[in-house]
Write a protein that holds these residues in place. Structure first.
Motif, mmCIF file in Angstrom:
data_model
loop_
_atom_site.group_PDB
_atom_site.id
_atom_site.type_symbol
_atom_site.label_atom_id
_atom_site.label_comp_id
_atom_site.label_asym_id
_atom_site.label_seq_id
_atom_site.Cartn_x
_atom_site.Cartn_y
_atom_site.Cartn_z
ATOM 1 N N UNK A 23 42.811 32.119 37.788
ATOM 2 C CA UNK A 23 44.117 32.685 37.455
ATOM 3 C C UNK A 23 44.060 34.208 37.440
ATOM 4 N N UNK A 24 42.982 34.755 36.896
ATOM 5 C CA UNK A 24 42.819 36.208 36.907
ATOM 6 C C UNK A 24 42.783 36.736 38.332
ATOM 7 N N UNK A 25 42.064 36.045 39.212
ATOM 8 C CA UNK A 25 41.980 36.486 40.605
ATOM 9 C C UNK A 25 43.346 36.489 41.274
ATOM 10 N N UNK A 26 44.125 35.432 41.062
ATOM 11 C CA UNK A 26 45.456 35.374 41.668
ATOM 12 C C UNK A 26 46.340 36.500 41.145
ATOM 13 N N UNK A 27 46.271 36.733 39.847
ATOM 14 C CA UNK A 27 47.089 37.785 39.246
ATOM 15 C C UNK A 27 46.684 39.156 39.793
ATOM 16 N N UNK A 28 45.386 39.388 39.901
ATOM 17 C CA UNK A 28 44.895 40.665 40.421
ATOM 18 C C UNK A 28 45.302 40.854 41.879
ATOM 19 N N UNK A 29 45.135 39.827 42.694
ATOM 20 C CA UNK A 29 45.496 39.942 44.109
ATOM 21 C C UNK A 29 46.989 40.200 44.261
ATOM 22 N N UNK A 30 47.825 39.512 43.493
ATOM 23 C CA UNK A 30 49.263 39.741 43.574
ATOM 24 C C UNK A 30 49.630 41.155 43.170
ATOM 25 N N UNK A 31 48.988 41.678 42.141
ATOM 26 C CA UNK A 31 49.240 43.069 41.750
ATOM 27 C C UNK A 31 48.835 44.038 42.856
ATOM 28 N N UNK A 32 47.709 43.776 43.502
ATOM 29 C CA UNK A 32 47.260 44.648 44.581
ATOM 30 C C UNK A 32 48.205 44.579 45.778
ATOM 31 N N UNK A 33 48.741 43.392 46.061
ATOM 32 C CA UNK A 33 49.658 43.257 47.197
ATOM 33 C C UNK A 33 50.988 43.963 46.957
ATOM 34 N N UNK A 34 51.281 44.347 45.716
ATOM 35 C CA UNK A 34 52.448 45.190 45.462
ATOM 36 C C UNK A 34 52.271 46.583 46.054
ATOM 37 N N UNK A 35 51.004 46.984 46.259
ATOM 38 C CA UNK A 35 50.707 48.347 46.693
ATOM 39 C C UNK A 35 49.959 48.409 48.016
ATOM 40 N N UNK A 36 49.275 47.332 48.374
ATOM 41 C CA UNK A 36 48.454 47.310 49.583
ATOM 42 C C UNK A 36 48.906 46.186 50.500
ATOM 43 N N UNK A 37 48.792 46.379 51.824
ATOM 44 C CA UNK A 37 49.200 45.309 52.745
ATOM 45 C C UNK A 37 48.199 44.172 52.858
ATOM 46 N N UNK A 38 46.943 44.413 52.446
ATOM 47 C CA UNK A 38 45.893 43.420 52.663
ATOM 48 C C UNK A 38 44.834 43.531 51.579
ATOM 49 N N UNK A 39 44.373 42.385 51.104
ATOM 50 C CA UNK A 39 43.251 42.291 50.185
ATOM 51 C C UNK A 39 42.323 41.213 50.732
ATOM 52 N N UNK A 40 41.027 41.452 50.668
ATOM 53 C CA UNK A 40 40.076 40.420 51.100
ATOM 54 C C UNK A 40 39.550 39.675 49.880
ATOM 55 N N UNK A 41 39.302 38.397 50.092
ATOM 56 C CA UNK A 41 38.876 37.521 48.993
ATOM 57 C C UNK A 41 37.677 36.710 49.457
ATOM 58 N N UNK A 42 36.594 36.768 48.703
ATOM 59 C CA UNK A 42 35.389 36.006 49.031
ATOM 60 C C UNK A 42 35.198 34.916 47.983
ATOM 61 N N UNK A 43 35.175 33.696 48.450
ATOM 62 C CA UNK A 43 35.019 32.550 47.567
ATOM 63 C C UNK A 43 33.556 32.118 47.529
#
Length: 627
Positions: free
Chosen positions: A249-269
């Motif tokens: 849940x923290x990861x999803x929240x962080x990625x969504x916040x970043x997508x407010x400002x950045x066009x792309x975020x990379x995620x490694x599972x």
């Protein structure tokens, strides 16, 4: 993987009215409260009116929030709203939103806006009215909304949502109530509740939504600032902690916040037991460009790089796990921020493996999630990681580690060629989750095995037609025919005698992989590998049949043909097809293939289908019985 389609089978007749019946059922459900006299006067500040059939307009005052369970398509017509950290403005297209009973309920909140000059009020009202007209909102609904309109409010259009993936999941009886609240709340229904129910969502208590602790807010603020500033290079954020502490849940929240400002975020599972964008058992690297507004089964996608490990735990082969992590991480180009998710195995060798990963991945920030008493794991300060040996890397001063009372350090030996670990440089951020049952093993809302099955079902849902209609059972779909000598075969998790290999592969979940070596076979096959390769995985499929006479595998997969041509290896791991796929498909007459009750369980390797029920705390559990 040279493949050709088998002979076509008769496809079941589509029921084009299925979506209409679903909407009609919701409307009848909503109308029943009015007929029963259970609809009291409207709540001040919350306005929801029916906009059209299967659609509603919601007006939220500034800072007003709606916590809900269900699914819908959300579009902001005026102002701005926030959902799981992502800000939705009026210029953005509609977004699919999924809030099932198996996960924390989503909360829609109106973002505050600066009060405009009084002279602009007429223009703002005209803009809101025009936006509603453009989306075919009925005149009566527009009048009701505009009667409570203020310049600082937000106007949202909610539409009934039906996707091939959700239709496929809901067609299985154990998951048929996936988007319904599991516990009835003792509050009377308002007119707004009835309208929301006609769309497909149910309002619930804010306590069921995400509880953001102060430590979580502080960590998010610092990470957002670091990712947007990039003063010291592109940030690499590693999130770690015990099970059931809210890492995903923290990861999803962080990625969504970043997508407010950045066009792309990379995620490694790196959590092979609870993956975000792929079926379980994978380490993957994904480009994220769209907000994450649902659990993993709603957004299965093809990663930029993926390796199939084949198990949900790496305890049996930690060395191969690290090799897989290295292989995937090598594709990261350090051009955009990277968020890394890790496993909840943080005790004993799990903690030592995490230290190895920190040294391997060199994060700029580590988010450590744990309850306040730190019983599960010690704080991972740079000094602690610097001094402590991992499973395959060496600490700076092993003597000091022994004095700390670390078990097993005296017998630890570094791998060949490893020197002293250099001092890591990263910022450690503590997050203390405050939701009920945080950090308590065995008290999760849903069993992890059920979540894994749902991810597999979400992946298989891509086989369904995008047209709204009847769900096509898997046995009615046409598989690919793959010659034995076109692909190599390997069972990852155990040794299987060559004479029994086809019994193991039949009716199994396999990774469709590509190895660099050319497949050469003097006979018709099969081609068996003696070692498990660390190679690219292009997708997954079900071997629904093995034709021994014609030397063919029958593989059912959503991987497109242009990618299937690259596949030359099938990897069979310890990931099973969900039981509900085997025993619960519609349209099967007579005996169910691959399922029997007349069996000798003393045979080595045999076993019964496991019965998966809800967890012990009924008030938080999602009931699910696959048998």
């Amino acid at each position: 993987m040279p493949a050709r389609r088998g002979p076509p089978t008769r496809r079941p007749r589509r029921a084009s009215t299925r979506g209409g019946r679903a909407e009609a059922a919701w409307r009848e459900f909503a109308a029943s409260f009015t007929r029963a006299g259970m609809v009291p006067p409207a709540e001040a500040g919350l306005a929801a009116v029916e906009a059209a059939e299967g659609a509603a307009v919601l007006l939220l005052a500034p800072r007003q929030a709606l916590t809900f369970t269900g699914k819908c398509r959300l579009r902001c017509l005026y102002g701005a709203v926030r959902l799981l950290g992502f800000a939705v403005a009026s210029h953005q297209p509609g977004l699919p939103v999924f809030s099932p009973a198996t996960h924390c309920a989503l909360t829609l909140e109106a973002l505050p806006a600066d009060r405009p000059p009084a002279a602009d009020l007429r223009q703002l009202r005209a803009a809101a009215r025009a936006a509603m007209r453009a989306h075919s909102v009925r005149r009566q609904a527009r009048v009701k909304v505009m009667a409570r309109f203020s310049p600082e409010c937000a106007v949202v259009l909610l539409e009934h949502l039906d996707t091939p993936v959700t239709r496929f999941l809901l067609s299985h009886p154990p998951l048929s109530r996936l988007f319904e609240p599991q516990k009835k709340e003792e509050s009377s229904f308002t007119p707004e509740d009835a309208v929301l129910a006609s769309v497909g969502i149910v309002k619930c208590s804010p306590d069921h939504g995400l509880l953001v602790s102060e430590s979580m807010l502080l960590a998010l603020e610092e990470l957002i600032q670091a990712c947007c500033a990039e003063d010291e290079g592109v940030p690499v954020v590693l999130v770690c902690g015990p099970k059931n502490t809210g890492k995903s849940t923290f990861n999803r929240y962080l990625i969504n916040l970043l997508l407010n400002r950045l066009p792309l975020v990379e995620y490694m599972e790196c959590d092979i037991g609870q993956t975000e964008f792929t079926p379980p058992g994978c380490v993957s690297l994904s480009n994220v460009t769209e907000p994450i507004l649902g659990p993993p089964f709603t957004h299965q996608q093809t990663p930029r790089k993926m390796v199939y490990y084949g198990q949900t735990s790496c305890e049996q082969d930690t060395e191969r796990y690290l090799d897989v992590v290295k292989c995937v991480f090598s594709s990261y180009k350090k051009e955009v921020p990277l968020v890394i998710n890790t496993m909840g195995w943080v005790k004993g060798e799990g903690l030592l493996l995490l230290i190895d990963m920190i040294r391997l991945l060199s994060p700029s920030h580590i988010v450590q999630m744990d309850v306040y008493d730190w019983k599960a794991m010690a704080p991972l300060t740079p000094e602690y990681v610097h001094l402590t040996p991992g499973l395959y890397t060496k600490g700076k001063q092993q003597a000091k580690c022994k004095q700390m009372g670390m078990s097993g350090v005296g017998s630890w030996k570094p791998s060949e060629g490893e020197g002293d670990a250099s001092a890591p440089e990263y910022k450690l951020l503590y997050v203390h989750p405050e939701f009920p049952r945080a950090g308590v093993a065995g008290e999760a809302r849903v069993h992890s095995g059920i979540l894994r099955d749902m991810s597999i079902l979400g992946y298989l849902g891509q086989l369904q037609s995008p047209d709204i209609g009847a769900v096509l059972p898997l046995h009615s779909l046409v598989p690919y025919q793959v010659p034995f000598n076109a692909v190599a075969l390997r069972v990852i998790h155990t040794d299987v005698a060559p004479t029994n290999i086809m019994y193991a592969v039949n009716a199994s979940w396999v990774g469709l992989c590509r190895i660099p070596d050319e497949i050469r076979c003097q006979t018709d096959g099969p081609v068996l590998l003696t070692q498990t390769p660390v190679c690219d995985c292009l997708g997954f499929g079900i071997v629904r049949g093995v034709e021994m006479e014609k030397k063919l595998y029958h593989v059912l997969t959503p991987v497109p043909p242009e990618n299937l041509r690259l596949v030359n290896c099938l990897l069979l791991g310890n990931i099973a097809i969900p039981n509900c796929v085997l025993v619960g498909q519609q349209g099967v007459e007579g005996e169910i293939p691959y399922v029997t009750s007349d069996y000798n369980y003393s045979i080595l390797g045999s076993g019964k289908l496991k019965k998966k029920k809800h967890f012990k705390r009924r008030e938080y559990a999602f009931e699910c019985d696959y048998t």
